[in-house]
Design a protein around this motif. Structure first.
Motif, PDB file in Angstrom:
ATOM      1  N   UNK A 101       1.036  -1.261   0.147  1.00 52.76           N
ATOM      2  CA  UNK A 101       0.019   0.183  -0.141  1.00 52.76           C
ATOM      3  C   UNK A 101       1.064   1.180  -0.102  1.00 52.76           C
ATOM      4  N   UNK A 102       0.220   2.269  -0.575  1.00 50.61           N
ATOM      5  CA  UNK A 102      -0.782   2.410  -1.282  1.00 50.61           C
ATOM      6  C   UNK A 102      -0.451   2.380  -2.936  1.00 50.61           C
ATOM      7  N   UNK A 103      -0.821   1.568  -3.938  1.00 48.92           N
ATOM      8  CA  UNK A 103      -0.590   1.632  -4.966  1.00 48.92           C
ATOM      9  C   UNK A 103      -1.600   2.057  -6.149  1.00 48.92           C
ATOM     10  N   UNK A 104      -2.756   2.186  -5.723  1.00 52.66           N
ATOM     11  CA  UNK A 104      -4.042   2.786  -6.456  1.00 52.66           C
ATOM     12  C   UNK A 104      -5.021   3.354  -5.597  1.00 52.66           C
ATOM     13  N   UNK A 105      -5.650   4.208  -6.038  1.00 50.88           N
ATOM     14  CA  UNK A 105      -6.691   5.033  -5.404  1.00 50.88           C
ATOM     15  C   UNK A 105      -7.486   5.872  -6.033  1.00 50.88           C
ATOM     16  N   UNK A 106      -8.703   6.299  -5.337  1.00 55.61           N
ATOM     17  CA  UNK A 106      -9.582   6.877  -6.117  1.00 55.61           C
ATOM     18  C   UNK A 106      -9.813   8.301  -5.770  1.00 55.61           C
ATOM     19  N   UNK A 107      -9.885   9.387  -6.573  1.00 56.77           N
ATOM     20  CA  UNK A 107     -10.140  10.706  -6.327  1.00 56.77           C
ATOM     21  C   UNK A 107     -11.318  11.210  -7.287  1.00 56.77           C
ATOM     22  N   UNK A 108     -12.406  10.892  -6.912  1.00 55.44           N
ATOM     23  CA  UNK A 108     -13.655  11.170  -7.802  1.00 55.44           C
ATOM     24  C   UNK A 108     -14.799  12.222  -7.309  1.00 55.44           C
ATOM     25  N   UNK A 109     -14.382  12.406  -6.011  1.00 58.31           N
ATOM     26  CA  UNK A 109     -15.552  13.523  -5.763  1.00 58.31           C
ATOM     27  C   UNK A 109     -15.183  15.128  -6.137  1.00 58.31           C
ATOM     28  N   UNK A 110     -16.179  15.899  -6.061  1.00 59.84           N
ATOM     29  CA  UNK A 110     -15.654  17.261  -6.486  1.00 59.84           C
ATOM     30  C   UNK A 110     -14.860  17.847  -5.525  1.00 59.84           C
ATOM     31  N   UNK A 111     -14.132  19.003  -5.827  1.00 61.72           N
ATOM     32  CA  UNK A 111     -13.311  19.720  -4.758  1.00 61.72           C
ATOM     33  C   UNK A 111     -14.309  20.244  -3.492  1.00 61.72           C
ATOM     34  N   UNK A 112     -15.443  20.706  -4.068  1.00 63.74           N
ATOM     35  CA  UNK A 112     -16.497  21.297  -3.295  1.00 63.74           C
ATOM     36  C   UNK A 112     -16.611  19.981  -2.000  1.00 63.74           C
ATOM     37  N   UNK A 113     -16.887  18.854  -2.382  1.00 58.39           N
ATOM     38  CA  UNK A 113     -16.865  17.641  -1.315  1.00 58.39           C
ATOM     39  C   UNK A 113     -16.117  17.621  -0.465  1.00 58.39           C
ATOM     40  N   UNK A 114     -14.902  17.723  -0.961  1.00 62.36           N
ATOM     41  CA  UNK A 114     -13.433  17.787  -0.022  1.00 62.36           C
ATOM     42  C   UNK A 114     -13.510  18.749   0.952  1.00 62.36           C
ATOM     43  N   UNK A 115     -13.475  19.927   0.123  1.00 64.60           N
ATOM     44  CA  UNK A 115     -13.297  21.104   0.895  1.00 64.60           C
ATOM     45  C   UNK A 115     -14.449  21.465   2.223  1.00 64.60           C
ATOM     46  N   UNK A 116     -15.696  21.015   1.680  1.00 64.15           N
ATOM     47  CA  UNK A 116     -16.678  20.959   2.675  1.00 64.15           C
ATOM     48  C   UNK A 116     -16.313  20.176   4.052  1.00 64.15           C
TER      49      UNK A 116
END
Length: 226
Positions: free
Chosen positions: A1-16
Motif C-alpha cells: 500500500x498504497x498503489x492505487x486509489x480513487x479521487x472522484x468527488x468534487x473539490x466542493x465535497x472535499x473542502x466542505x
C-alpha cells in the motif's frame, strides 16, 4: 500500500468536509472523476504555502537525483520523520491527498482479487503525504509519497499496510508551517482514522489496467471473476 486509489468527488465535497470557506481556496462543483489513480501520474495535492491553501497537480512518486531506482510512492509513517530520504520532506513538505478510497489486492490461491476500501459512512478521506515543496513548481520525479501505517488491527486480512488517513479536523494543523516535525508525528499517531471506520468489498480485476477509469471499477463484485 498504497498503489492505487480513487479521487472522484468534487473539490466542493472535499473542502466542505474540511470546513473550508469559499474565500480560503477555489471551490469547484465539478467531480474530479478519477476512479483509478496510479503512481507516475499527477495527483491533486492540498498544501499550504505563504499562509494560504493550494490544490496543485503533483507527480505521485519521489526519486531524487541520487536515487537510481524507480521513484518511491509510499513512506512508512513509523520512520519517515527520521530517515535520510524522507526527513526533509516531513519537516517542510507535508501535504494531503483528498481521496474517496483505495485499492488492495488479496491473494486467493494462485490469483489476486482486488478490493476497494473506503469510509463506512462514505466520507471523504485525507491521506497524509510528504514531498518536494513548493508544490506549485514542477520538480520532475521529485514529487510526493503517501504516508502509510500498519494495518494490524482489523485490515491485515487484505494488506498489512494502509494509507495514513488523517481526521478532517486535524488537516489544517498537519499542513501548517508552524507545526513542528515533532507535533506532526503526534498528529500522525493521534489523529489517524482507525481501521474500524473502514469497510471494503471486492471489485473487478479491470482496475489492474490503468487505462480503465470508469465508475464501475469501485462497484461491488458479487461473483468471482477469472
Amino acid at each position: 500500500m498504497c498503489g492505487r486509489f480513487a479521487q472522484y468527488s468534487s473539490r466542493d465535497e472535499y473542502f466542505d468536509a474540511l470546513g473550508l470557506k469559499p474565500d480560503e481556496i477555489t471551490f469547484d462543483p465539478e467531480p474530479i472523476g478519477r476512479f483509478n489513480v496510479a503512481p507516475g501520474t499527477k495527483v491533486l495535492l492540498l498544501s499550504e504555502r505563504e499562509d494560504a491553501l493550494h490544490l496543485d497537480p503533483v507527480f505521485w512518486g519521489y526519486g531524487p537525483e541520487w536515487w537510481d531506482k524507480q521513484p518511491l510512492i509510499n513512506a512508512r509513517g513509523e520512520t519517515a520523520a527520521s530517515g535520510r530520504m524522507f526527513k526533509p520532506l516531513w519537516n517542510h513538505g507535508r501535504a494531503i491527498v483528498p481521496a474517496d478510497g483505495w485499492f488492495e489486492w488479496q491473494k486467493e490461491g494462485g490469483k489476486k482479487q482486488p478490493f476497494f476500501i473506503y469510509h463506512r459512512k462514505k466520507q471523504p478521506l485525507f491521506f497524509a503525504a510528504i514531498g518536494k515543496q513548493p508544490y506549485g513548481q514542477d520538480h520532475g520525479k521529485e514529487g510526493f509519497v503517501i504516508v502509510t501505517s500498519s494495518s494490524n488491527q482489523g485490515m491485515v486480512d487484505i494488506h498489512d499496510r494502509r494509507p495514513l488517513v488523517i481526521a478532517a479536523d486535524a488537516v489544517r494543523e498537519w499542513l501548517s508551517a508552524d507545526t513542528s516535525p515533532e507535533r506532526a508525528e503526534e498528529i500522525a499517531h493521534d489523529a489517524a482514522i482507525p481501521e474500524k471506520e473502514f469497510t471494503w468489498h471486492p471489485v473487478s480485476k479491470a482496475v489492474g489496467n490503468i487505462h480503465n477509469q470508469g465508475k464501475e471499477l469501485i462497484e461491488q463484485l458479487h461473483e468471482a471473476t477469472d
